[in-house]
Design a protein around this motif. Structure first.
Motif, PDB file in Angstrom:
ATOM      1  N   HIS A 163     -12.455  22.239 -26.203  1.00  0.00           N
ATOM      2  CA  HIS A 163     -11.379  22.184 -27.207  1.00  0.00           C
ATOM      3  C   HIS A 163     -11.677  23.079 -28.404  1.00  0.00           C
ATOM      4  CE1 HIS A 163      -8.048  20.596 -29.512  1.00  0.00           C
ATOM      5  NE2 HIS A 163      -8.879  20.383 -30.516  1.00  0.00           N
ATOM      6  N   VAL A 210      -5.535  18.009 -27.546  1.00  0.00           N
ATOM      7  CA  VAL A 210      -4.111  18.142 -27.256  1.00  0.00           C
ATOM      8  C   VAL A 210      -3.679  19.607 -27.309  1.00  0.00           C
ATOM      9  CG1 VAL A 210      -1.805  17.570 -28.145  1.00  0.00           C
ATOM     10  CG2 VAL A 210      -3.608  15.824 -28.139  1.00  0.00           C
ATOM     11  N   LEU A 211      -4.055  20.297 -28.371  1.00  0.00           N
ATOM     12  CA  LEU A 211      -3.492  21.621 -28.626  1.00  0.00           C
ATOM     13  C   LEU A 211      -4.255  22.757 -27.950  1.00  0.00           C
ATOM     14  CD1 LEU A 211      -2.511  21.046 -32.367  1.00  0.00           C
ATOM     15  CD2 LEU A 211      -1.024  20.951 -30.368  1.00  0.00           C
ATOM     16  N   HIS A 246     -11.017  12.398 -28.494  1.00  0.00           N
ATOM     17  CA  HIS A 246      -9.909  11.542 -28.038  1.00  0.00           C
ATOM     18  C   HIS A 246     -10.387  10.636 -26.906  1.00  0.00           C
ATOM     19  CE1 HIS A 246      -6.512  13.639 -30.046  1.00  0.00           C
ATOM     20  NE2 HIS A 246      -7.122  14.775 -29.754  1.00  0.00           N
ATOM     21  N   ASP A 286      -5.444  10.541 -37.208  1.00  0.00           N
ATOM     22  CA  ASP A 286      -4.289  11.317 -37.677  1.00  0.00           C
ATOM     23  C   ASP A 286      -2.998  10.803 -37.028  1.00  0.00           C
ATOM     24  OD1 ASP A 286      -5.379  12.138 -35.240  1.00  0.00           O
ATOM     25  OD2 ASP A 286      -4.718  14.218 -35.445  1.00  0.00           O
ATOM     26  N   GLU A 310       0.358  15.161 -25.669  1.00  0.00           N
ATOM     27  CA  GLU A 310       0.718  14.405 -26.882  1.00  0.00           C
ATOM     28  C   GLU A 310       1.564  13.180 -26.545  1.00  0.00           C
ATOM     29  OE1 GLU A 310      -0.443  14.897 -30.040  1.00  0.00           O
ATOM     30  OE2 GLU A 310       0.548  12.987 -30.382  1.00  0.00           O
ATOM     31  N   GLN A 317      -2.954   6.267 -29.513  1.00  0.00           N
ATOM     32  CA  GLN A 317      -3.716   6.374 -30.759  1.00  0.00           C
ATOM     33  C   GLN A 317      -3.235   5.360 -31.794  1.00  0.00           C
ATOM     34  OE1 GLN A 317      -3.024   9.840 -33.223  1.00  0.00           O
ATOM     35  NE2 GLN A 317      -5.182   9.993 -33.742  1.00  0.00           N
ATOM     36  N   ASP A 336      -5.044  15.970 -40.225  1.00  0.00           N
ATOM     37  CA  ASP A 336      -4.921  17.191 -39.393  1.00  0.00           C
ATOM     38  C   ASP A 336      -3.816  18.106 -39.913  1.00  0.00           C
ATOM     39  OD1 ASP A 336      -5.964  18.907 -37.511  1.00  0.00           O
ATOM     40  OD2 ASP A 336      -5.360  17.748 -35.762  1.00  0.00           O
TER      41      ASP A 336
HETATM   42  N1  ARG Z   1      -6.055  18.815 -33.235  1.00  0.00           N
HETATM   43  C1  ARG Z   1      -5.787  17.712 -32.406  1.00  0.00           C
HETATM   44  C2  ARG Z   1      -5.864  18.094 -30.940  1.00  0.00           C
HETATM   45  O1  ARG Z   1      -5.444  19.163 -30.613  1.00  0.00           O
HETATM   46  C3  ARG Z   1      -4.432  17.167 -32.712  1.00  0.00           C
HETATM   47  C4  ARG Z   1      -4.117  15.908 -32.035  1.00  0.00           C
HETATM   48  C5  ARG Z   1      -2.818  15.446 -32.516  1.00  0.00           C
HETATM   49  N2  ARG Z   1      -2.310  14.275 -31.847  1.00  0.00           N
HETATM   50  C6  ARG Z   1      -2.514  13.062 -32.225  1.00  0.00           C
HETATM   51  N3  ARG Z   1      -1.891  12.112 -31.603  1.00  0.00           N
HETATM   52  N4  ARG Z   1      -3.282  12.769 -33.197  1.00  0.00           N
HETATM   53  O2  ARG Z   1      -6.340  17.348 -30.141  1.00  0.00           O
END
Ligand code: ARG
Length: 424
Positions: A163, A210-211, A246, A286, A310, A317, A336
């Motif tokens: 990541h 996620v991203l 995560h 977040d 997401e 979450q 974030d």
């Molecule tokens: N920067 C984090 C990622 O890419 C953002 C995650 C955002 N989603 C959330 N449900 N908090 O994993």
């Protein structure tokens, strides 16, 4: 001759009498340490520090002090966001490749000011390429540009293809993020390099995200052995460690390795929550950003595979947040911001209350808890004599309606006023 002596004495002693005293008054003040509201509040500030704070009847101040009367407003300690990326752009996916580091850094200057004016007098910047965050921190500290106090990580550390790597371009480009480090000794060396170039804190990625392209959000990336090596090196040098995690096993191994905070924490299980309570590990969750990603992310270039991830973690979450609060995990405010526009950070407060915190707990997460995680609780995090005068205010009482936090009307950082309500 006699006259001359007295003149010399006068010149010599006069400046001492000119310490600049400012007094703030408001109908209410939040005492985050006691967890209660103080009515008819007075705060006395001398230069950059708070020298007295309390109820008007027991907090005297000099007649000639400059008084700022805020009336029906609530004074609070300056807010702290423990998870931002000031350097960057709000371009996602392949759009992000068109933004150079110099351009991202210039954006950072604007983002810093927006963040400060939204009430955040301190931030922890958890990841930036090229040590651009170190430069921004230093420019703010020496008064070149306005912004919050920054505690910065430099490049986030992560495994090849993880990541914290950048996986958008194909093999022939040979493109890697600066923080890529594999194996116990490489991660130690990466920690040492980040410290050499000015990091205050170490950030690494324990699991997928996620991203990021091509990562499984729930899969662990660093091994326990690598994380132990990383954390022990950082702690040896007196730095704290924040980990992006995560996934269930990655969260637990990171806690076992001794990280100071886990970011996101989306797929934590009961054992992970128990481990965090036992070790005093902080969670920085977040829980607002999911609304932005699912609402506006596609327009900003977020990849479909990220939107799909997401849809799963956003909901989990929030459930995990409720459980963690109930179990008594140490919680800090982390937004974030950077994924979504800087300055919108306070939108998270109302969600923190919606998903299980009392309004006071949400404010503690963004003040005294954050200051404690930064190991700056003697200087920051509450309106207490001896601490730096980082003070914000909102009209009315935010404890009745946390969306009021989105309308910060007064911002003082280190005794300097950056925002004040217009005089009637
Ligand atoms: N920067 C984090 C990622 O890419 C953002 C995650 C955002 N989603 C959330 N449900 N908090 O994993």
């Amino acid at each position: 001759m006699k006259k001359l002596i007295s003149l010399v004495c006068l010149l010599h002693f006069t400046p001492i009498a000119f310490a600049s005293t400012t007094v703030l008054t408001a109908d209410r003040m939040v005492d985050v340490e006691a967890g209660k509201i103080v009515k008819n509040a007075v705060v006395v500030i001398e230069n950059d520090k708070i020298i007295a704070a309390g109820q008007a009847s027991v907090t005297p101040y000099a007649q000639d002090a400059k008084v700022i009367a805020l009336g029906d407003a609530t004074l609070m300690p300056g807010l702290v966001d423990m998870h931002v990326h000031l350097v960057g752009s709000n371009m996602h996916g392949y759009n992000s490749l068109s933004v150079s580091l110099p351009r991202a850094t210039i954006n950072g200057v604007q983002n810093a000011e927006r963040t400060l004016l939204a009430g955040f007098t301190t931030v922890r910047n958890v990841g930036a390429e090229g040590f651009a965050d170190v430069a921004l921190r230093d420019a703010i500290n020496d008064g070149t540009v306005p912004g919050p106090r920054m505690f910065v990580a430099g490049p986030s550390l992560g495994v090849t293809g993880g990541h914290c790597d950048d996986n958008l371009l194909p093999y022939e480009y040979q493109h890697f993020s600066e923080g890529v480090a594999d194996g116990p000794w490489e991660v130690r060396k990466a920690v040492r390099r980040n410290i050499k170039y000015g990091a205050d804190v170490i950030k690494f990625c324990a699991t997928g995200g996620v991203l990021s392209k091509g990562t499984k959000v729930g899969a662990q990336q660093y091994t326990l052995e690598e994380m132990q090596s990383l954390v022990s090196e950082a702690h040896l040098r007196g730095l704290t460690v924040a980990t992006h995690a995560h996934g269930t096993s990655g969260i637990k191994d990171a806690i076992r390795a001794g990280v100071d905070s886990v970011e996101h924490v989306s797929l934590v299980d009961d054992e992970g929550i128990r481990l965090a309570v036992k070790n005093g590990t902080y969670f920085s969750m977040d829980i607002y950003v999911t609304e932005y990603i699912l609402g506006e992310g596609a327009k900003a270039g977020i990849l479909e595979e990220s939107l799909a991830k997401e849809r799963i973690v956003g909901k989990t979450q929030r459930e995990a947040f409720t459980k963690a609060v109930k179990a008594g995990v140490n919680m800090v405010f982390g937004s974030d911001a950077g994924v979504y526009p800087h300055g919108d950070n306070p939108k998270q407060f109302s969600r923190m209350v919606q998903f299980g915190m009392s309004p006071i707990q949400a404010l503690q997460a963004a003040t005294i808890n954050a200051a404690t995680l930064l190991k700056k609780q003697l200087e920051l995090g509450s309106i207490s004599p001896g601490k730096l005068a980082d003070i914000v205010a909102v009209a009315g009482n935010p404890l009745d309606d946390m969306t009021k936090m989105e309308q910060i009307s007064f911002v003082m950082k280190g005794g300097e006023i950056f925002k004040a309500p217009v005089a009637p």
